[in-house]
Motif scaffolding. Sequence first.
Motif, PDB file in Angstrom:
ATOM      1  N   THR A   1       0.808  -1.073  -0.026  1.00 18.85           N
ATOM      2  CA  THR A   1       0.118   0.082  -0.012  1.00 18.85           C
ATOM      3  C   THR A   1       0.860   1.275   0.017  1.00 18.85           C
ATOM      4  OG1 THR A   1      -0.106  -0.046   2.302  1.00 18.85           O
ATOM      5  CG2 THR A   1      -1.907  -1.056   0.962  1.00 18.85           C
ATOM      6  N   ILE A   2       0.483   2.455  -0.769  1.00 18.24           N
ATOM      7  CA  ILE A   2       1.010   3.545  -0.788  1.00 18.24           C
ATOM      8  C   ILE A   2       0.115   4.529  -0.525  1.00 18.24           C
ATOM      9  CG2 ILE A   2       2.592   4.982  -2.228  1.00 18.24           C
ATOM     10  CD1 ILE A   2       3.509   2.714  -3.694  1.00 18.24           C
ATOM     11  N   GLY A   3       0.479   5.565   0.398  1.00 21.01           N
ATOM     12  CA  GLY A   3      -0.109   6.789   0.471  1.00 21.01           C
ATOM     13  C   GLY A   3       0.395   8.048  -0.497  1.00 21.01           C
ATOM     14  N   VAL A   4      -0.323   8.650  -1.419  1.00 16.47           N
ATOM     15  CA  VAL A   4       0.398   9.886  -1.921  1.00 16.47           C
ATOM     16  C   VAL A   4      -0.505  10.998  -1.638  1.00 16.47           C
ATOM     17  CG1 VAL A   4       1.059   7.985  -3.912  1.00 16.47           C
ATOM     18  CG2 VAL A   4      -1.020   9.216  -4.075  1.00 16.47           C
ATOM     19  N   ASP A   5       0.057  12.184  -2.340  1.00 13.92           N
ATOM     20  CA  ASP A   5      -0.360  13.566  -2.189  1.00 13.92           C
ATOM     21  C   ASP A   5      -1.659  13.382  -3.018  1.00 13.92           C
ATOM     22  OD1 ASP A   5      -0.973  15.956  -1.580  1.00 13.92           O
ATOM     23  OD2 ASP A   5       0.798  16.850  -2.616  1.00 13.92           O
ATOM     24  N   PRO A   6      -2.780  14.135  -2.445  1.00 12.92           N
ATOM     25  CA  PRO A   6      -3.948  14.100  -3.167  1.00 12.92           C
ATOM     26  C   PRO A   6      -4.172  15.379  -3.922  1.00 12.92           C
ATOM     27  CG  PRO A   6      -4.694  14.567  -0.937  1.00 12.92           C
ATOM     28  CD  PRO A   6      -2.918  14.110  -1.057  1.00 12.92           C
ATOM     29  N   ARG A   7      -3.371  16.280  -3.641  1.00 11.62           N
ATOM     30  CA  ARG A   7      -3.488  17.707  -4.422  1.00 11.62           C
ATOM     31  C   ARG A   7      -3.763  17.649  -6.018  1.00 11.62           C
ATOM     32  NH1 ARG A   7       0.815  21.228  -1.374  1.00 11.62           N
ATOM     33  NH2 ARG A   7       2.118  19.201  -1.871  1.00 11.62           N
ATOM     34  N   GLY A   8      -4.658  18.114  -6.609  1.00 15.65           N
ATOM     35  CA  GLY A   8      -4.883  18.240  -7.920  1.00 15.65           C
ATOM     36  C   GLY A   8      -5.515  16.868  -8.570  1.00 15.65           C
ATOM     37  N   THR A   9      -5.917  15.867  -7.849  1.00 15.39           N
ATOM     38  CA  THR A   9      -6.418  14.725  -8.483  1.00 15.39           C
ATOM     39  C   THR A   9      -7.837  14.884  -8.707  1.00 15.39           C
ATOM     40  OG1 THR A   9      -7.100  13.890  -6.105  1.00 15.39           O
ATOM     41  CG2 THR A   9      -4.930  13.130  -6.945  1.00 15.39           C
ATOM     42  N   SER A  10      -8.572  16.006  -8.539  1.00 15.37           N
ATOM     43  CA  SER A  10      -9.963  16.194  -9.023  1.00 15.37           C
ATOM     44  C   SER A  10     -10.079  16.985  -9.918  1.00 15.37           C
ATOM     45  CB  SER A  10     -10.773  16.590  -7.718  1.00 15.37           C
ATOM     46  OG  SER A  10     -10.940  15.595  -6.676  1.00 15.37           O
ATOM     47  N   ILE A  11      -8.566  17.671 -10.205  1.00 10.44           N
ATOM     48  CA  ILE A  11      -8.760  18.721 -11.389  1.00 10.44           C
ATOM     49  C   ILE A  11      -7.917  18.389 -12.472  1.00 10.44           C
ATOM     50  CG2 ILE A  11      -8.081  21.339 -11.865  1.00 10.44           C
ATOM     51  CD1 ILE A  11      -8.550  21.655  -8.956  1.00 10.44           C
ATOM     52  N   ASN A  12      -6.713  17.790 -12.194  1.00 11.45           N
ATOM     53  CA  ASN A  12      -5.832  17.336 -13.409  1.00 11.45           C
ATOM     54  C   ASN A  12      -6.467  16.263 -14.298  1.00 11.45           C
ATOM     55  OD1 ASN A  12      -4.214  19.413 -12.420  1.00 11.45           O
ATOM     56  ND2 ASN A  12      -2.920  17.920 -11.344  1.00 11.45           N
ATOM     57  N   CYS A  13      -6.209  16.201 -15.462  1.00  7.15           N
ATOM     58  CA  CYS A  13      -6.712  15.175 -16.550  1.00  7.15           C
ATOM     59  C   CYS A  13      -5.726  13.947 -16.287  1.00  7.15           C
ATOM     60  CB  CYS A  13      -6.616  15.792 -17.940  1.00  7.15           C
ATOM     61  SG  CYS A  13      -6.980  14.437 -18.969  1.00  7.15           S
ATOM     62  N   SER A  14      -6.128  12.871 -16.098  1.00 10.61           N
ATOM     63  CA  SER A  14      -5.028  11.522 -15.917  1.00 10.61           C
ATOM     64  C   SER A  14      -4.567  11.219 -17.490  1.00 10.61           C
ATOM     65  CB  SER A  14      -6.053  10.408 -15.674  1.00 10.61           C
ATOM     66  OG  SER A  14      -7.102  10.012 -16.548  1.00 10.61           O
ATOM     67  N   ASN A  15      -5.093  11.792 -18.363  1.00  8.23           N
ATOM     68  CA  ASN A  15      -4.585  11.591 -19.721  1.00  8.23           C
ATOM     69  C   ASN A  15      -3.567  12.389 -20.403  1.00  8.23           C
ATOM     70  OD1 ASN A  15      -4.654   9.874 -22.338  1.00  8.23           O
ATOM     71  ND2 ASN A  15      -5.492  11.610 -23.246  1.00  8.23           N
ATOM     72  N   CYS A  16      -3.715  13.433 -20.331  1.00 11.88           N
ATOM     73  CA  CYS A  16      -2.835  14.734 -20.563  1.00 11.88           C
ATOM     74  C   CYS A  16      -2.135  15.507 -19.714  1.00 11.88           C
ATOM     75  CB  CYS A  16      -3.596  15.557 -21.795  1.00 11.88           C
ATOM     76  SG  CYS A  16      -4.766  16.457 -20.922  1.00 11.88           S
ATOM     77  N   GLY A  17      -2.775  15.334 -18.417  1.00 15.76           N
ATOM     78  CA  GLY A  17      -2.214  16.299 -17.243  1.00 15.76           C
ATOM     79  C   GLY A  17      -2.620  17.727 -17.359  1.00 15.76           C
ATOM     80  N   GLN A  18      -3.655  18.032 -18.339  1.00 16.13           N
ATOM     81  CA  GLN A  18      -4.101  19.399 -18.123  1.00 16.13           C
ATOM     82  C   GLN A  18      -5.176  19.723 -17.108  1.00 16.13           C
ATOM     83  OE1 GLN A  18      -6.143  20.109 -21.938  1.00 16.13           O
ATOM     84  NE2 GLN A  18      -6.648  22.578 -21.288  1.00 16.13           N
ATOM     85  N   ARG A  19      -5.162  20.893 -16.629  1.00 16.16           N
ATOM     86  CA  ARG A  19      -5.977  21.372 -15.680  1.00 16.16           C
ATOM     87  C   ARG A  19      -7.332  21.760 -16.045  1.00 16.16           C
ATOM     88  NH1 ARG A  19      -4.505  22.917 -10.339  1.00 16.16           N
ATOM     89  NH2 ARG A  19      -5.941  24.490  -9.436  1.00 16.16           N
ATOM     90  N   VAL A  20      -8.348  21.014 -15.344  1.00 18.61           N
ATOM     91  CA  VAL A  20      -9.619  21.227 -15.898  1.00 18.61           C
ATOM     92  C   VAL A  20     -10.415  21.757 -14.439  1.00 18.61           C
ATOM     93  CG1 VAL A  20     -11.584  20.275 -16.663  1.00 18.61           C
ATOM     94  CG2 VAL A  20      -9.649  19.524 -17.660  1.00 18.61           C
ATOM     95  N   GLU A  21     -10.694  22.855 -14.340  1.00 19.32           N
ATOM     96  CA  GLU A  21     -11.411  23.197 -13.227  1.00 19.32           C
ATOM     97  C   GLU A  21     -12.767  23.029 -13.245  1.00 19.32           C
ATOM     98  OE1 GLU A  21      -9.929  24.710 -10.713  1.00 19.32           O
ATOM     99  OE2 GLU A  21      -8.157  25.584 -11.539  1.00 19.32           O
ATOM    100  N   LYS A  22     -13.386  22.472 -11.875  1.00 16.35           N
ATOM    101  CA  LYS A  22     -14.717  22.121 -11.814  1.00 16.35           C
ATOM    102  C   LYS A  22     -15.279  22.181 -10.309  1.00 16.35           C
ATOM    103  CE  LYS A  22     -13.409  17.866 -13.413  1.00 16.35           C
ATOM    104  NZ  LYS A  22     -11.962  17.667 -13.160  1.00 16.35           N
ATOM    105  N   THR A  23     -16.392  22.320 -10.329  1.00 15.99           N
ATOM    106  CA  THR A  23     -16.715  22.382  -8.896  1.00 15.99           C
ATOM    107  C   THR A  23     -17.501  20.878  -8.432  1.00 15.99           C
ATOM    108  OG1 THR A  23     -19.336  22.812  -9.516  1.00 15.99           O
ATOM    109  CG2 THR A  23     -17.773  24.997  -9.247  1.00 15.99           C
ATOM    110  N   LEU A  24     -17.733  20.841  -7.083  1.00 21.11           N
ATOM    111  CA  LEU A  24     -18.035  19.557  -6.845  1.00 21.11           C
ATOM    112  C   LEU A  24     -19.278  19.181  -7.289  1.00 21.11           C
ATOM    113  CD1 LEU A  24     -17.230  20.178  -2.704  1.00 21.11           C
ATOM    114  CD2 LEU A  24     -16.116  18.410  -4.589  1.00 21.11           C
ATOM    115  N   ALA A  25     -20.257  20.057  -7.675  1.00 23.30           N
ATOM    116  CA  ALA A  25     -21.456  19.558  -8.425  1.00 23.30           C
ATOM    117  C   ALA A  25     -21.106  18.886  -9.730  1.00 23.30           C
ATOM    118  CB  ALA A  25     -22.332  20.729  -8.749  1.00 23.30           C
TER     119      ALA A  25
END
Length: 439
Positions: free
Chosen positions: A353-377
């Motif tokens: 098991t590994i714990g990593v930094d969660p910052r940016g996981t909800s905003i960045n794109c897993s394919n290209c790494g681009q930042r995609v801003e979005k709200t919780l909704a």
Amino acid sequence: MNYPYGKSGLSLPFYIYYEYMLLTYQYKLAPTPEQIVILEIWGELLRRHWNYALGERLDWLRRTRSQVDRCSLVCEPIGEIPSKVDYFAQASNLKETKELFPDYKNIYADCQQQNLMRLDKAWKRWLTPDKNGKRGGRPRFKKPGDISSFTFPRVNHPKAGAYLTGNVLKLSKIGKIEVILHRQIPDGFEIKQATILVKADGWYCSFSLEDKTVPAVLPIEEIKTATGIDVGLEKFLTTANGLSIAVPQYYRKAQATLARQQRQLARLTKGSKNYQKQSNKVARLHLHTARQRKEFHYQLAHWLANSYDLIVFENLNIRGLARTRLAKSILDVAWGAFLEIMQAVAVKRGKHTIGVDPRGTSINCSNCGQRVEKTLAIRVHSCSCGLVIDRDWNAALILLKRGSVGLPISGCRGLDISQPVKQQVSFVNLRCSRYTACG
């Protein structure tokens, strides 16, 4: 290959580096009414002793906190400055305590010493910061019923106060108590200590077991399956494979029944027999909810350990998140308890098991790494590169990439824009045997 986790591979819980593992098995006891009275008297006497010992420590601290060359502007104690109060000084006074209060002669001596050790640990956590500079809260005086457990530090030892033979537990100065062994203690496990505790539905005994057969950790080169897990409130967790587990909401479902029982409790006279009975009903409801949640956590942890060799999770600041308006939902899912259980199960199965930094996981794109801003909704991640997937799935993929850096596995598991444009998560109906979920 240079691995970013040191020579020994991935970071694991601390007890895997020793030559043994410590496990805890808890069994229900069936004491007689006379034994229940004795157990309750022990708890009350140990509570009074805790309060007296804590008062000694606080008085010593109050008298010695001012420096030698200056005095307090508020108040200054007068009289002889007492010597330092620590565990050894208070343990040496146990003989005098028994002479002044003969009731303490009926308590096994090791239990009284363990009570002072608990106070000493709480005292040191308050005054001495840990490696992160954080300290625990000040030890508190105990109200009646607050001390509901006491420990026998040795079991099945020539000088022990507790002996387990079959399903009978013999305690010094208490007698023989039947133990409901719902599962046998494995061969080769050594019982180190026994803790007697009371819950809303009766008395229990927790045995601390030493297992010297530490499971071999899976070599990094043999890791074949890996996943990242993103926890949330809409879905309990989502894996990097697109599988999701629904939130069980045990506390939310029990709120109506709990509110009705608490209203009945509020109408009764505090301290009366009916008040105590109704208070026990409320406590049983809370206990049932906690047990449901714990069983769910163990089932899910075993499912993950069976399915994957490497599990990457996010190091969340759960204490900070629990101060928001979503506190009730966050405490209901109990992410912190689940992550601890998952890591313990993984260690026993030799998984990583590994714990990593969660910052940016909800905003960045897993394919290209681009930042995609979005709200919780917004629950769907839509990137200009053409990737449209569930936002929790996207976060799980990012976690897997971060945790698999430098490892001989594919971080994204082959997900790219050549696949169908819109990806939907699929829910898993978690059904495990209760025997495999016990840990």
